[in-house]
Design an enzyme around this catalytic site. Structure first.
Site, short mmCIF file in Angstrom:
data_model
loop_
_atom_site.label_atom_id
_atom_site.label_comp_id
_atom_site.label_asym_id
_atom_site.label_seq_id
_atom_site.Cartn_x
_atom_site.Cartn_y
_atom_site.Cartn_z
CB ILE A 243 -48.41 -91.29 66.35
CG1 ILE A 243 -47.72 -89.95 66.15
CG2 ILE A 243 -48.11 -92.22 65.18
CD1 ILE A 243 -46.19 -90.06 66.07
N GLY A 244 -51.28 -89.39 67.48
CA GLY A 244 -51.69 -88.47 68.54
C GLY A 244 -51.38 -87.04 68.17
CB THR A 245 -49.34 -85.75 65.44
OG1 THR A 245 -49.84 -86.70 64.50
CG2 THR A 245 -48.07 -86.29 66.05
CE LYS B 44 -58.59 -75.34 71.46
NZ LYS B 44 -59.92 -75.83 71.82
N GLY C 285 -46.93 -92.05 70.36
CA GLY C 285 -45.86 -92.65 69.56
C GLY C 285 -44.74 -91.63 69.47
CG PHE C 286 -43.41 -90.21 72.24
CD1 PHE C 286 -43.86 -88.90 72.12
CD2 PHE C 286 -44.17 -91.10 72.99
CE1 PHE C 286 -45.03 -88.49 72.74
CE2 PHE C 286 -45.34 -90.69 73.61
CZ PHE C 286 -45.77 -89.39 73.49
CB ILE D 276 -49.92 -73.31 62.32
CG1 ILE D 276 -48.49 -72.95 62.75
CG2 ILE D 276 -50.64 -74.08 63.41
CD1 ILE D 276 -47.53 -74.12 62.87
CD GLU E 59 -39.09 -85.95 65.22
OE1 GLU E 59 -38.62 -86.37 66.28
OE2 GLU E 59 -39.99 -86.54 64.58
#
Ligand code: MOS
Length: 737
Positions: A465-467, A630, A237-238, A626, A702
């Site tokens: 969304i894959g993040t 990964k 998802g971008f 963070i 982003e």
């Protein structure tokens, strides 16, 4: 099948993805993959012309084909309340009144939907639908159209906006970037299931289930709570998943019409025009510096494509108000309406486009001044105060990003003059670009339930969304409680779970991490309350003083412990449930927040073939704390890969006569694959921003792409001495110079 499968035995280390096994075993379900009883299949028939009116749709032959159940057109569709009148359409913010108009705005616009028992039958019948048009001249020519569109002032002017002109050095140039198509691996798809007239269930590819609930609710006149939306897994998802697109609306309409569940998945070709795209853009930059290298002023203008039915302004010049301390500044923007569908957000929307022009112009100015572009950027940063609001940055480590990145790539190997390094036919050059993105957070909820065996399920409606959202929530709960990772499962992407914002604008983890922290604290408080009834040592103990295991609660550095077994049986519990909602506080008004990235690359350019090989790419990012290294690195790598595509190959080629996209598939639309990118070297500053949220995470989605295309273009200049201001920089352009 849940996001984190209960019947699979996980023992993944902290940095492994929570959903890894479910994904790689194919057990995790994407929207089109859910088994649905009595499901039927819908196929969209798209307009073959780009402009005009529908004069007739002949569905007679198609209706006779095997398996066909119905065909929807603007003549026989069930009227959607939110699309019923011009006024309603405006209110619904859907843009395209899909199947509620006979006007054709762009090629590929849905004009009919065929519903059949099988996908193949629907596809065949769709080929038999005959549509006639009264065609009018379509305009898809951005380059020839934009000069006549006036610019509008955007944002506050600063100082004397003409200052750049009288400076010792200046640059006055134009930039052009082709449109880019959204092609996530998973195509957009919906399964719509009505339960009576009031209740609706949707398996739908999107970046925010609660957003879909609300939009669809307004559109179809339903209570949002009566619409269940499920998006457990997402194949990328971008930005295309941040709106409700025709596939969702048409699946719901079709299911209503035939009173059966309907599945509708877009084809790759339909993805090119039905889920938005990064608009084609033009920019003008006028930039000046004094003899010392201090920037004296900037004028930044931009225009981008939009559709004829909706205004999408990409905010391209916003980046110029963020990174550097321009005392004299003016930005202007405009949109150019064409016979195209509406563009949408795509990875680093606005900033990514704007940074290409700004960071290219800075490089060009530095060359004129014969100064090191790293030193000039460092000299002109505004990293103490936000130059726009004058507020202190809460945290801003862009300077450290630049210094660290320069050292990693070996910036001192770069020659100030181009064409100095050569290996055979390959010219070698270094380039850099800087990106920033405003950080923020929204109101978000997370829930947690724990059973007597210390099995924990962490829940949110937020879509991953894959993040790595689920993984990060799991890691936060683990770090704050001590419960082993293997005992923590994730359930997300369902509207029935605690409400959360869409995952977009780099605000996913910065919002939900605070709620994840909160549920961990609340769970510990709850357990302390039960424990102190059993063991008085737990009286007046704070959540931060206890640690949980899979079987008990302990006081840190003490022997006191109470087993979950005892707590559950004494209190007759089967499960302990907590839920927390967090939102930004008034405190956040005091500061400005942004993530930053410094990109450096070394390219090799073949003088004979015009081929550009990215030899090394280093990105150093300030995204606050963070949480999961990964997935965080993966985020930046993916963004940079997007930047390489923008710089070197992505191009939404349009046939100007037909108003048609030429490259409508993955063979014709070039984007970076493994062979096009090196191992991208990512590093983080990793310093938390606790003014933003309790986890200190600022957001990464982003910023990894912003400035990356400029780094490549600047490196190509350093290698070849040729300045490219139009993207993509394809080999033919390199050869022509
Ligand atoms: Mo992103 S453009 O916020 O999905």
């Amino acid at each position: 099948m849940a996001f984190f499968d209960n019947d699979l035995d996980f023992n993944i280390e902290k940095e492994g993805r929570a959903e890894a096994l479910a994904k790689v075993t194919g057990r995790g379900k994407y929207s089109a993959e859910y088994k649905t009883e009595n499901v039927t299949y819908a196929v969209i028939v798209g307009s073959t012309v780009a402009s005009g009116k529908i004069t007739g749709i002949d569905t007679a032959d198609a209706m006779l084909a095997d398996g066909v159940l119905d065909i929807l057109t603007h003549n026989n569709k069930p009227v959607v309340a939110g699309l019923a009148s011009e006024e309603k359409i405006k209110e619904s913010k859907i843009g395209l009144p899909v199947l509620h108009t006979d006007t054709i705005y762009f090629k590929g616009q849905p004009v009919a939907v065929v519903i059949a028992k099988t996908l193949e039958e629907a596809q065949y019948a769709a080929s038999l639908v005959k549509t006639s048009y009264q065609q009018t001249k379509a305009n898809v020519d951005f380059k020839n159209s934009h000069p006549s569109i006036p610019l509008k002032n955007d944002g506050k002017e600063r100082g004397n906006v003409d200052n750049w002109k009288s400076s010792a050095y200046n640059v006055d140039q134009e930039y052009h970037i082709e449109g880019e198509v959204h092609h996530p691996m998973e195509m957009h798809a919906t399964i719509a299931i009505w339960n009576g007239d009031e209740k609706l269930k949707l398996y739908d590819k999107n970046q925010g289930v609660n957003g879909v609930q609300n939009t669809v609710g307004k559109l179809f006149g339903l209570q949002p709570k009566n619409i269940e939306v499920i998006t457990e897994f997402m194949g990328g998802g971008f930005g295309s998943g941040l709106r409700v697109w025709p596939n969702t609306i048409l699946a719901i309409m079709a299911a209503k019409k035939i009173n059966k569940p309907v599945k509708l998945m877009l084809t790759r070709t339909q993805m090119s025009c039905l889920v938005g795209y990064r608009p084609e853009s033009w920019q003008k930059i006028k930039l000046g510096a004094d003899a010392s290298g201090k920037f004296t002023g900037l004028l930044h203008d931009s225009k981008n494509t939009t559709s004829l039915y909706e205004n999408f302004l990409e905010n391209i010049t916003r980046i110029s108000r963020l990174a550097y301390g321009f005392e004299n500044l003016k930005t202007q923007m405009a949109t150019v309406p064409l016979n195209m569908s509406t563009p949408t957000w795509m990875r680093g929307p606005g900033e990514c486009t704007g940074a290409f022009a700004l960071e290219s112009a800075i490089d060009e100015l530095c060359f004129k001044m014969n100064k090191d572009p790293l030193a000039i950027r460092l000299q002109n940063l505004s990293d103490v105060k936000d130059p726009e609001t004058g507020k202190d940055w809460s945290t801003n480590y862009i300077r450290e990003c630049m210094e660290k990145g320069a050292s990693k790539i070996g910036w001192n190997q770069r020659n100030q003059q181009p064409r100095q390094k050569k290996e055979g036919n390959w010219l070698i050059g270094y380039g850099m670009g800087v990106g920033m993105w405003t950080a923020g957070r929204g109101k978000a909820s997370a829930g947690l339930e724990m059973d007597v065996n210390g099995n924990v399920i962490v829940k949110t409606a937020m879509t991953d969304i894959g993040t790595g959202t689920g993984t990060s929530m799991r890691n936060i709960v683990h770090e704050n409680t001590g419960i082993p990772l293997s005992k923590i499962k994730i359930d997300l992407g369902k509207s029935t779970l605690p409400e959360a914002p869409s995952q977009g604008g780099s605000r996913g983890l910065s919002s939900i991490s605070a709620s994840s922290n909160a549920i961990a604290e609340t769970l510990k408080s709850e357990l302390i309350k039960y424990a102190e009834k059993i063991n008085p040592d737990f009286k007046n103990i704070k959540p931060s003083d206890v640690i949980l295991s899979e079987s008990d609660i302990k006081i840190k550095n003490k022997t006191a412990s109470v087993s979950f077994q005892k707590i559950f049986s004494d209190n007759n519990l089967t499960v302990i449930e907590v839920e927390e909602t967090t939102e930004p506080g008034a405190d956040q008004k005091k500061y400005a927040f942004a993530s930053g990235a410094a990109h450096f690359c070394r390219v090799k350019v073949n003088e004979l073939t015009g081929k550009v090989k990215i030899d090394r790419f280093v990105s150093v990012v300030d995204g606050g704390k963070i949480v999961s290294e990964k997935p965080a690195k993966n985020q930046i790598i993916g963004a940079v890969v997007g930047g390489t595509g923008m710089a070197l190959m992505e191009e939404m080629t349009i046939d100007k006569r037909l108003g048609a996209l030429v490259a409508e598939d993955l063979a014709g639309y070039h984007f970076s694959v493994n062979a096009d990118v090196p191992i991208i070297e990512v590093d983080f500053i990793n310093k938390p921003d606790f003014n933003l949220n309790a986890s200190g995470a600022k957001g990464l989605g982003e910023v990894g792409i912003i400035g990356s295309a400029a780094a490549i273009a600047n490196a190509i200049f350093n290698a070849t001495g040729k300045r490219f201001r139009n993207l993509p920089i394809t080999p033919d352009k390199i050869l022509k110079g």
